[in-house]
Motif scaffolding. Structure first.
Motif, mmCIF file in Angstrom:
data_model
loop_
_atom_site.group_PDB
_atom_site.id
_atom_site.type_symbol
_atom_site.label_atom_id
_atom_site.label_comp_id
_atom_site.label_asym_id
_atom_site.label_seq_id
_atom_site.Cartn_x
_atom_site.Cartn_y
_atom_site.Cartn_z
ATOM 1 N N PRO A 1 0.803 -1.226 0.000
ATOM 2 C CA PRO A 1 0.000 0.000 0.000
ATOM 3 C C PRO A 1 0.837 1.278 0.000
ATOM 4 C CG PRO A 1 -0.944 -1.604 1.514
ATOM 5 C CD PRO A 1 0.377 -2.155 1.074
ATOM 6 N N GLU A 2 2.110 1.170 0.374
ATOM 7 C CA GLU A 2 2.997 2.332 0.365
ATOM 8 C C GLU A 2 3.776 2.462 -0.937
ATOM 9 O OE1 GLU A 2 1.636 1.019 4.005
ATOM 10 O OE2 GLU A 2 3.140 -0.115 2.842
ATOM 11 N N GLY A 3 3.633 1.477 -1.848
ATOM 12 C CA GLY A 3 4.265 1.577 -3.153
ATOM 13 C C GLY A 3 5.570 0.831 -3.302
ATOM 14 N N ARG A 4 5.952 0.030 -2.307
ATOM 15 C CA ARG A 4 7.181 -0.751 -2.424
ATOM 16 C C ARG A 4 6.899 -2.088 -3.109
ATOM 17 N NH1 ARG A 4 7.517 1.484 2.766
ATOM 18 N NH2 ARG A 4 6.669 -0.416 3.708
ATOM 19 N N PRO A 5 7.915 -2.711 -3.713
ATOM 20 C CA PRO A 5 7.702 -4.033 -4.309
ATOM 21 C C PRO A 5 7.123 -4.997 -3.285
ATOM 22 C CG PRO A 5 9.833 -3.161 -4.983
ATOM 23 C CD PRO A 5 9.290 -2.210 -3.954
ATOM 24 N N ALA A 6 6.070 -5.703 -3.672
ATOM 25 C CA ALA A 6 5.368 -6.577 -2.729
ATOM 26 C C ALA A 6 6.187 -7.835 -2.455
ATOM 27 C CB ALA A 6 4.000 -6.950 -3.279
ATOM 28 N N PRO A 7 6.115 -8.356 -1.230
ATOM 29 C CA PRO A 7 6.794 -9.619 -0.937
ATOM 30 C C PRO A 7 6.326 -10.718 -1.890
ATOM 31 C CG PRO A 7 5.988 -8.585 1.077
ATOM 32 C CD PRO A 7 5.421 -7.797 -0.063
ATOM 33 N N GLY A 8 7.279 -11.510 -2.378
ATOM 34 C CA GLY A 8 6.946 -12.608 -3.273
ATOM 35 C C GLY A 8 6.846 -12.237 -4.726
ATOM 36 N N ASN A 9 7.110 -10.978 -5.084
ATOM 37 C CA ASN A 9 7.084 -10.610 -6.499
ATOM 38 C C ASN A 9 8.117 -11.421 -7.280
ATOM 39 O OD1 ASN A 9 5.020 -8.794 -6.227
ATOM 40 N ND2 ASN A 9 6.203 -6.989 -6.802
ATOM 41 N N PRO A 10 7.856 -11.681 -8.561
ATOM 42 C CA PRO A 10 8.719 -12.602 -9.312
ATOM 43 C C PRO A 10 10.109 -12.056 -9.645
ATOM 44 C CG PRO A 10 7.040 -11.684 -10.744
ATOM 45 C CD PRO A 10 6.683 -11.271 -9.355
ATOM 46 N N PHE A 11 10.247 -10.722 -9.698
ATOM 47 C CA PHE A 11 11.526 -10.124 -10.054
ATOM 48 C C PHE A 11 12.020 -9.310 -8.857
ATOM 49 C CE2 PHE A 11 8.838 -10.236 -13.935
ATOM 50 C CZ PHE A 11 9.480 -11.316 -14.544
ATOM 51 N N PRO A 12 13.080 -9.731 -8.208
ATOM 52 C CA PRO A 12 13.535 -9.099 -6.962
ATOM 53 C C PRO A 12 13.701 -7.591 -7.096
ATOM 54 C CG PRO A 12 14.761 -11.119 -7.361
ATOM 55 C CD PRO A 12 13.947 -10.866 -8.604
ATOM 56 N N GLY A 13 13.153 -6.862 -6.124
ATOM 57 C CA GLY A 13 13.284 -5.416 -6.091
ATOM 58 C C GLY A 13 12.425 -4.675 -7.078
ATOM 59 N N SER A 14 11.498 -5.372 -7.753
ATOM 60 C CA SER A 14 10.670 -4.757 -8.791
ATOM 61 C C SER A 14 9.190 -4.903 -8.451
ATOM 62 C CB SER A 14 10.941 -5.420 -10.149
ATOM 63 O OG SER A 14 10.042 -4.954 -11.141
ATOM 64 N N VAL A 15 8.402 -3.901 -8.845
ATOM 65 C CA VAL A 15 6.950 -3.991 -8.694
ATOM 66 C C VAL A 15 6.307 -4.720 -9.861
ATOM 67 C CG1 VAL A 15 6.760 -1.904 -7.274
ATOM 68 C CG2 VAL A 15 6.568 -1.721 -9.772
#
Length: 380
Positions: free
Chosen positions: A214-228
């Motif tokens: 909700p704050e705009g950071r890459p969500a935990p578990g996203n497929p590409f590390p450090g990316s939204v």
């Protein structure tokens, strides 16, 4: 001919302007070339059956009334706790509260920094934990902002705070749908703005479905590390919805041949610009359903009663796509064809109810008396 609609909305607009924006918009969806962390999806995407099984008993939808009318370039729709609605005006840059029972309208304010033009402006809305989130076109980019809103009578929207900036903007293929998933994360559908190469570029936010906190950071578990970035290879995603098992579905504008409904899974490539519609190419995910562009031009979608319901702009109809788990269980069926003009947004209202927003005042329609409106629908 479109069927006349009986108005049962009260007109009670009270303008509470916050700050100004600027400009206006033209064209829409598809000129063939562009001008100068609790719910997780499975690791691989199931292929739609080549011969769908027989359809279950057919669902039907009917319009039971008009909640409100007289809206100008409505785009995003979100439900507040208690049942009232918020609707954005793409070109007027305003957010209006609609009483969910009477249809009375209260203008909450003009969102600062919005620069309408073409398909850009004040687009998707979402409500989460006392905040109103908005996808908007600014002077240099598309971005997601959030504003505090208590939701009570007389409340104003707070000043916008940036959540995610740097999404490519364009006169066309501008994306704009946002929604919170069952995992509590914020998802956004973006367009490739007519620059087709952005869709395959995983470093770009254009032509993607994004997933963030909700704050705009890459969500935990996203497929590409450090990316939204959640999925890529999209042309112009304007519909997001989840089924009861937490699967994400998305509608997408094609170019000249096929519009799509996709089952979206993390890290997968949906093919654009190398594939449009079912291509059967290795490395790309084929859509679960597809339509000629003249019959759809899909924007918002919603899940209700075992099916995805998809609003069509150029197609001027509401599509029902019956599902059985991750597969289509029958042929898509069209409703309301030509009766209310262009259809922009559909929102599940609980049980067998849907809200449907028309889009005749978006510069591409032919507005009639009362346009645009929010309709009450019943699924049976």
């Amino acid at each position: 001919m479109r069927r006349p609609v009986v108005v049962n909305a009260l007109w009670g607009a009270v303008a509470l302007v916050l700050v100004a924006g600027c400009s206006s918009g033209t064209t829409e969806e598809r000129p063939g070339t562009a001008p100068p962390t609790s719910v997780s999806a499975s690791p691989s995407s199931p292929s739609p059956p080549s011969s769908p099984p027989a359809a279950p008993s057919a669902g039907r939808v009917s319009v039971t009334g008009t909640l409100t009318e007289g809206l100008k370039s409505p785009w995003g729709l979100a439900e507040l706790p208690g049942g009232d609605l918020l609707v954005s005006s793409r070109d007027e840059r305003t957010i209006t509260r609609i009483d969910g029972r009477t249809g009375a309208k209260t203008v909450l304010g003009e969102v600062p920094g919005v620069v309408p033009g073409g398909e850009g402006g004040l687009l998707g809305l979402a409500v989460h934990d006392g905040w109103v989130y908005a996808y908007l076109t600014a002077a240099s980019d598309n971005r997601i902002v959030r504003m505090r809103y208590g939701g009570g009578e007389g409340d104003r929207l707070g000043p916008p705070e940036p959540v995610l900036t740097g999404i490519p903007k364009g006169f066309v293929h501008n994306g704009g749908r946002i929604a919170f998933g069952p995992d509590g994360m914020l998802y956004a559908g973006t367009g490739e703005t007519g620059r087709t190469g952005l869709a395959q570029d995983r470093t770009s936010l254009g032509g993607k479905i994004l997933r963030m906190t909700p704050e705009g950071r890459p969500a935990p578990g996203n497929p590409f590390p450090g990316s939204v970035v959640y999925s890529y290879g999209h042309r112009n995603v304007q519909g997001l919805a989840w089924d009861p098992e937490g699967r994400l579905w998305a509608s997408e504008f094609g170019q000249n041949t096929w519009d799509e409904l996709n089952l979206v899974e993390p890290g997968r490539n949906y093919g654009w610009p190398e594939a449009e519609g079912r291509a059967g190419k290795a490395g790309f995910v084929d859509p679960v359903a597809q339509w000629p562009t003249s019959e759809a031009s899909p924007s918002g979608i919603a899940y209700a009663r075992g099916a995805i319901w998809m609003a069509g702009l150029r197609g001027e109809r509401l599509w029902r796509v019956p599902l059985s788990g991750a597969e289509r269980s029958g042929e898509p069926e069209a409703f309301l064809t030509g009766e209310y003009g262009r259809l922009r947004t559909v929102l599940a209202a609980g049980g067998d109810r849907l809200w449907l927003v028309t889009s005749e005042t978006d510069t591409r329609g032919t507005p009639g008396p009362g346009d645009d409106r929010i309709l009450r629908l019943e699924v049976r």
